[in-house]
Design an enzyme around this catalytic site. Structure first.
Site, PDB file in Angstrom:
ATOM      1  N   ILE A   1       0.825  -1.200   0.000  1.00 36.03           N
ATOM      2  CA  ILE A   1       0.000   0.000   0.000  1.00 36.03           C
ATOM      3  C   ILE A   1       0.863   1.256   0.000  1.00 36.03           C
ATOM      4  O   ILE A   1       1.927   1.300   0.624  1.00 36.03           O
ATOM      5  CB  ILE A   1      -0.961   0.010   1.216  1.00 36.03           C
ATOM      6  CG1 ILE A   1      -2.031   1.086   1.068  1.00 36.03           C
ATOM      7  CG2 ILE A   1      -0.185   0.164   2.531  1.00 36.03           C
ATOM      8  CD1 ILE A   1      -3.149   0.992   2.097  1.00 36.03           C
ATOM      9  N   THR A   2       0.410   2.262  -0.737  1.00 35.39           N
ATOM     10  CA  THR A   2       1.063   3.565  -0.687  1.00 35.39           C
ATOM     11  C   THR A   2       0.016   4.653  -0.870  1.00 35.39           C
ATOM     12  O   THR A   2      -1.148   4.376  -1.161  1.00 35.39           O
ATOM     13  CB  THR A   2       2.187   3.689  -1.748  1.00 35.39           C
ATOM     14  OG1 THR A   2       3.006   4.822  -1.431  1.00 35.39           O
ATOM     15  CG2 THR A   2       1.628   3.846  -3.139  1.00 35.39           C
ATOM     16  N   TYR A   3       0.453   5.886  -0.681  1.00 36.93           N
ATOM     17  CA  TYR A   3      -0.446   7.042  -0.769  1.00 36.93           C
ATOM     18  C   TYR A   3       0.016   7.971  -1.878  1.00 36.93           C
ATOM     19  O   TYR A   3       1.226   8.180  -2.066  1.00 36.93           O
ATOM     20  CB  TYR A   3      -0.454   7.798   0.562  1.00 36.93           C
ATOM     21  CG  TYR A   3      -1.106   9.162   0.491  1.00 36.93           C
ATOM     22  CD1 TYR A   3      -2.492   9.289   0.410  1.00 36.93           C
ATOM     23  CD2 TYR A   3      -0.335  10.325   0.497  1.00 36.93           C
ATOM     24  CE1 TYR A   3      -3.090  10.540   0.333  1.00 36.93           C
ATOM     25  CE2 TYR A   3      -0.929  11.579   0.427  1.00 36.93           C
ATOM     26  CZ  TYR A   3      -2.302  11.677   0.343  1.00 36.93           C
ATOM     27  OH  TYR A   3      -2.892  12.909   0.254  1.00 36.93           O
ATOM     28  N   HIS A   4      -0.944   8.505  -2.634  1.00 33.95           N
ATOM     29  CA  HIS A   4      -0.671   9.570  -3.590  1.00 33.95           C
ATOM     30  C   HIS A   4      -1.559  10.755  -3.248  1.00 33.95           C
ATOM     31  O   HIS A   4      -2.726  10.580  -2.836  1.00 33.95           O
ATOM     32  CB  HIS A   4      -0.973   9.129  -5.019  1.00 33.95           C
ATOM     33  CG  HIS A   4      -0.122   7.999  -5.502  1.00 33.95           C
ATOM     34  ND1 HIS A   4       1.259   8.030  -5.474  1.00 33.95           N
ATOM     35  CD2 HIS A   4      -0.456   6.797  -6.027  1.00 33.95           C
ATOM     36  CE1 HIS A   4       1.740   6.900  -5.972  1.00 33.95           C
ATOM     37  NE2 HIS A   4       0.716   6.126  -6.307  1.00 33.95           N
TER      38      HIS A   4
ATOM     39  N   ALA B   1       7.208   7.807  -7.073  1.00 33.26           N
ATOM     40  CA  ALA B   1       6.500   8.900  -6.400  1.00 33.26           C
ATOM     41  C   ALA B   1       7.466   9.564  -5.428  1.00 33.26           C
ATOM     42  O   ALA B   1       7.975   8.911  -4.510  1.00 33.26           O
ATOM     43  CB  ALA B   1       5.271   8.384  -5.663  1.00 33.26           C
TER      44      ALA B   1
ATOM     45  N   CYS C   1       3.995   1.186   2.409  1.00 29.61           N
ATOM     46  CA  CYS C   1       4.694   0.091   1.707  1.00 29.61           C
ATOM     47  C   CYS C   1       4.734  -1.188   2.533  1.00 29.61           C
ATOM     48  O   CYS C   1       5.587  -2.058   2.319  1.00 29.61           O
ATOM     49  CB  CYS C   1       6.103   0.517   1.306  1.00 29.61           C
ATOM     50  SG  CYS C   1       6.134   2.024   0.316  1.00 29.61           S
TER      51      CYS C   1
END
Length: 238
Positions: free
Chosen positions: A89-92, A167, A183
């Site tokens: 998982i990651t964030y944008h 990113a 992550c």
């Protein structure tokens, strides 16, 4: 660091995009990949973009590393989107520089491991433009600064063509990173160029530096084209 490659016979287009919905950008990537694998598009393409707030899940999953409820995310208007990129998982979100290189790795004679290292190198070089000495960690992909994570990498390769990408946190709001284990790593803090410097960083400048460093790392000449030109080329073969 990846060795610099030199293959100027194959064109590579740089497409500078405004803030764009994640799924819309993913559809564009898939359209480019489809055109390339079908032989309709010879040029490689690098998309430079920012996204509205969204969490994305990798092939290894990641929902188990989400630390807030669906109701909370709904209230905050943050979507959770499964993807087929590598990683967890990651964030944008706004203020984060996202780059999607849709590159024919086989034709450019790039191994996946060297390609990923090259993306990391471009982030390191971009940070160095503000005298920030970030580093890499062979055990955990991405770039790091004093133990905090500054940038992430996650790619997919389909029939030799890469998509997804990197990113780099420039002026990113750090709060949503606290809603996940980034992550899939426990107790990892995220940082940004702005956090480290204590002042905002011009995103336009970060984009320009990133383009220059990607060109140098991979030894390719970038030609700037518009989204309209890109669509016209993709659709011309249909």
């Amino acid at each position: 660091m990846a060795p610099e490659k030199h293959d100027n016979q194959m064109p590579c287009w740089w497409v500078d995009l405004p803030e764009t919905d994640y799924l819309k950008a993913l559809d564009l990537q898939l359209a480019i990949v489809g055109a390339k694998t079908a032989g309709r598009l010879d040029s490689d393409v690098i998309l430079c973009i920012e996204h509205p707030r969204v969490f994305t899940l990798g092939r290894r999953g990641g929902r188990e590393n989400l630390c807030v409820s669906d109701a909370f995310l709904s209230e905050k208007r943050v979507a959770v989107v499964p993807t087929d990129r590598g990683g967890n998982i990651t964030y944008h979100g706004p203020g984060q520089l996202v780059v999607y290189p849709i590159i024919d790795l086989n034709r450019r004679r790039l191994k996946v491991v060297d390609f990923v290292a090259g993306l990391e190198s471009a982030m390191l070089r971009t940070a160095a433009n503000w005298n920030i000495a970030a580093t890499t960690d062979p055990a955990n992909r991405g770039v790091w600064l004093d133990g905090d994570k500054l940038g992430s990498v996650g790619i997919t390769v389909r029939r030799g063509v890469s998509f997804h990408g990197l990113a780099l946190n420039v002026n990113t709001d750090m709060e949503p990173f606290g809603w996940i284990n980034p992550c899939g790593l426990n107790q990892v803090r995220m940082t940004s160029l702005e956090c480290h410097l204590g002042r905002p960083v011009a995103m336009a400048e970060a984009r320009q530096h990133m383009a220059r460093h990607l060109s140098a790392v991979f030894g390719i000449a970038l030609t700037t084209v518009s989204l309209e030109q890109l669509y016209a080329e993709i659709e011309s073969g249909d």
